[in-house]
Design a protein around this motif. Structure first.
Motif, PDB file in Angstrom:
ATOM      1  N   LEU A  52       0.911  -1.248  -0.097  1.00  0.00           N
ATOM      2  CA  LEU A  52       0.019   0.077   0.008  1.00  0.00           C
ATOM      3  C   LEU A  52       0.769   1.256   0.114  1.00  0.00           C
ATOM      4  CD1 LEU A  52      -2.758   1.399   0.117  1.00  0.00           C
ATOM      5  CD2 LEU A  52      -2.703   1.242   2.511  1.00  0.00           C
ATOM      6  N   LEU A  53       1.905   1.243   0.805  1.00  0.00           N
ATOM      7  CA  LEU A  53       2.805   2.484   0.682  1.00  0.00           C
ATOM      8  C   LEU A  53       3.480   2.635  -0.621  1.00  0.00           C
ATOM      9  CD1 LEU A  53       4.164   4.616   2.513  1.00  0.00           C
ATOM     10  CD2 LEU A  53       5.761   2.921   3.418  1.00  0.00           C
ATOM     11  N   ALA A  54       3.770   1.472  -1.247  1.00  0.00           N
ATOM     12  CA  ALA A  54       4.621   1.479  -2.420  1.00  0.00           C
ATOM     13  C   ALA A  54       3.637   2.184  -3.408  1.00  0.00           C
ATOM     14  CB  ALA A  54       5.140   0.198  -2.982  1.00  0.00           C
ATOM     15  N   ASP A  55       2.129   1.495  -3.482  1.00  0.00           N
ATOM     16  CA  ASP A  55       1.215   2.117  -4.301  1.00  0.00           C
ATOM     17  C   ASP A  55       0.893   3.784  -4.035  1.00  0.00           C
ATOM     18  OD1 ASP A  55      -0.956   1.753  -6.296  1.00  0.00           O
ATOM     19  OD2 ASP A  55      -2.097   2.180  -4.514  1.00  0.00           O
ATOM     20  N   LEU A  56       0.989   3.991  -2.945  1.00  0.00           N
ATOM     21  CA  LEU A  56       0.840   5.441  -2.501  1.00  0.00           C
ATOM     22  C   LEU A  56       1.809   6.247  -3.213  1.00  0.00           C
ATOM     23  CD1 LEU A  56      -0.560   5.519   1.046  1.00  0.00           C
ATOM     24  CD2 LEU A  56      -1.578   6.183  -1.178  1.00  0.00           C
ATOM     25  N   ALA A  57       3.305   5.891  -3.084  1.00  0.00           N
ATOM     26  CA  ALA A  57       4.443   6.470  -3.433  1.00  0.00           C
ATOM     27  C   ALA A  57       4.420   6.767  -5.010  1.00  0.00           C
ATOM     28  CB  ALA A  57       5.753   5.869  -3.068  1.00  0.00           C
ATOM     29  N   LEU A  58       4.011   5.717  -5.640  1.00  0.00           N
ATOM     30  CA  LEU A  58       3.757   5.793  -7.176  1.00  0.00           C
ATOM     31  C   LEU A  58       2.627   6.530  -7.795  1.00  0.00           C
ATOM     32  CD1 LEU A  58       4.479   1.906  -7.920  1.00  0.00           C
ATOM     33  CD2 LEU A  58       5.972   3.903  -8.373  1.00  0.00           C
ATOM     34  N   SER A  59       1.498   6.397  -7.126  1.00  0.00           N
ATOM     35  CA  SER A  59       0.430   7.100  -7.288  1.00  0.00           C
ATOM     36  C   SER A  59       0.533   8.514  -7.150  1.00  0.00           C
ATOM     37  CB  SER A  59      -0.999   6.570  -6.789  1.00  0.00           C
ATOM     38  OG  SER A  59      -0.891   6.925  -5.393  1.00  0.00           O
ATOM     39  N   GLN A  60       1.148   9.049  -6.053  1.00  0.00           N
ATOM     40  CA  GLN A  60       1.404  10.383  -5.801  1.00  0.00           C
ATOM     41  C   GLN A  60       2.558  11.058  -6.374  1.00  0.00           C
ATOM     42  OE1 GLN A  60      -0.648  12.339  -3.995  1.00  0.00           O
ATOM     43  NE2 GLN A  60      -2.185  10.753  -4.039  1.00  0.00           N
ATOM     44  N   LYS A  61       3.202  10.109  -7.163  1.00  0.00           N
ATOM     45  CA  LYS A  61       4.357  10.677  -8.038  1.00  0.00           C
ATOM     46  C   LYS A  61       5.539  10.785  -7.066  1.00  0.00           C
ATOM     47  CE  LYS A  61       2.208  10.469 -11.801  1.00  0.00           C
ATOM     48  NZ  LYS A  61       2.118   9.790 -12.891  1.00  0.00           N
TER      49      LYS A  61
ATOM     50  N   ALA B   2       7.724   8.397  -5.814  1.00  0.00           N
ATOM     51  CA  ALA B   2       8.599   7.161  -5.926  1.00  0.00           C
ATOM     52  C   ALA B   2       9.944   7.754  -6.375  1.00  0.00           C
ATOM     53  CB  ALA B   2       8.158   6.057  -6.766  1.00  0.00           C
ATOM     54  N   LYS B   3      10.098   8.649  -7.554  1.00  0.00           N
ATOM     55  CA  LYS B   3      11.156   9.002  -8.104  1.00  0.00           C
ATOM     56  C   LYS B   3      11.943   9.862  -7.034  1.00  0.00           C
ATOM     57  CE  LYS B   3      10.717  11.501 -11.796  1.00  0.00           C
ATOM     58  NZ  LYS B   3      10.733  12.108 -13.169  1.00  0.00           N
ATOM     59  N   GLU B   4      11.363  10.711  -6.411  1.00  0.00           N
ATOM     60  CA  GLU B   4      11.988  11.706  -5.527  1.00  0.00           C
ATOM     61  C   GLU B   4      12.467  10.836  -4.292  1.00  0.00           C
ATOM     62  OE1 GLU B   4       9.449  14.847  -4.303  1.00  0.00           O
ATOM     63  OE2 GLU B   4       8.502  15.000  -6.228  1.00  0.00           O
ATOM     64  N   LEU B   5      11.872   9.834  -3.964  1.00  0.00           N
ATOM     65  CA  LEU B   5      12.566   8.841  -2.854  1.00  0.00           C
ATOM     66  C   LEU B   5      13.830   8.241  -3.208  1.00  0.00           C
ATOM     67  CD1 LEU B   5       9.277   7.161  -1.489  1.00  0.00           C
ATOM     68  CD2 LEU B   5      10.698   8.910  -0.200  1.00  0.00           C
ATOM     69  N   VAL B   6      13.609   7.692  -4.495  1.00  0.00           N
ATOM     70  CA  VAL B   6      15.008   6.956  -4.975  1.00  0.00           C
ATOM     71  C   VAL B   6      16.162   8.156  -5.072  1.00  0.00           C
ATOM     72  CG1 VAL B   6      15.946   5.718  -6.949  1.00  0.00           C
ATOM     73  CG2 VAL B   6      13.537   5.192  -5.886  1.00  0.00           C
ATOM     74  N   GLN B   7      15.641   9.170  -5.726  1.00  0.00           N
ATOM     75  CA  GLN B   7      16.779  10.110  -5.947  1.00  0.00           C
ATOM     76  C   GLN B   7      17.161  10.717  -4.823  1.00  0.00           C
ATOM     77  OE1 GLN B   7      14.338  12.904  -7.986  1.00  0.00           O
ATOM     78  NE2 GLN B   7      15.437  12.465 -10.229  1.00  0.00           N
ATOM     79  N   SER B   8      16.526  10.951  -3.533  1.00  0.00           N
ATOM     80  CA  SER B   8      16.971  11.406  -2.481  1.00  0.00           C
ATOM     81  C   SER B   8      17.948  10.219  -1.675  1.00  0.00           C
ATOM     82  CB  SER B   8      15.823  11.493  -1.403  1.00  0.00           C
ATOM     83  OG  SER B   8      16.228  11.649  -0.181  1.00  0.00           O
TER      84      SER B   8
END
Length: 60
Positions: free
Chosen positions: A11-20, A22-28
């Motif tokens: 669910l957390l992964a889905d939220l990160a993806l749907s709210q855009k 995910a890329k920011e998390l990986v870059q950080s």
């Protein structure tokens, strides 16, 4: 100590993806590794870089 269930993590992964986010998390994460604020093995860095490429290509 409470641990997240697999369903919670999905669910957390889905939220990160749907709210855009995910890329920011990986870059950080990659930036913190690069700056020496986090330690990571080379295989994790490679996986994070590969994931970032996928996220860019798929519009996340």
């Amino acid at each position: 100590m409470n641990h997240l269930s697999v369903d919670d993590k999905l669910l957390l992964a889905d939220l990160a993806l749907s709210q855009k986010y995910a890329k920011e998390l990986v870059q950080s994460e990659l930036m913190e590794i690069e700056l020496g604020l986090r330690e990571a093995k080379n295989d994790r860095v490679k996986k994070l870089n590969d994931l970032l490429v996928i996220l860019h290509k798929t519009g996340y």
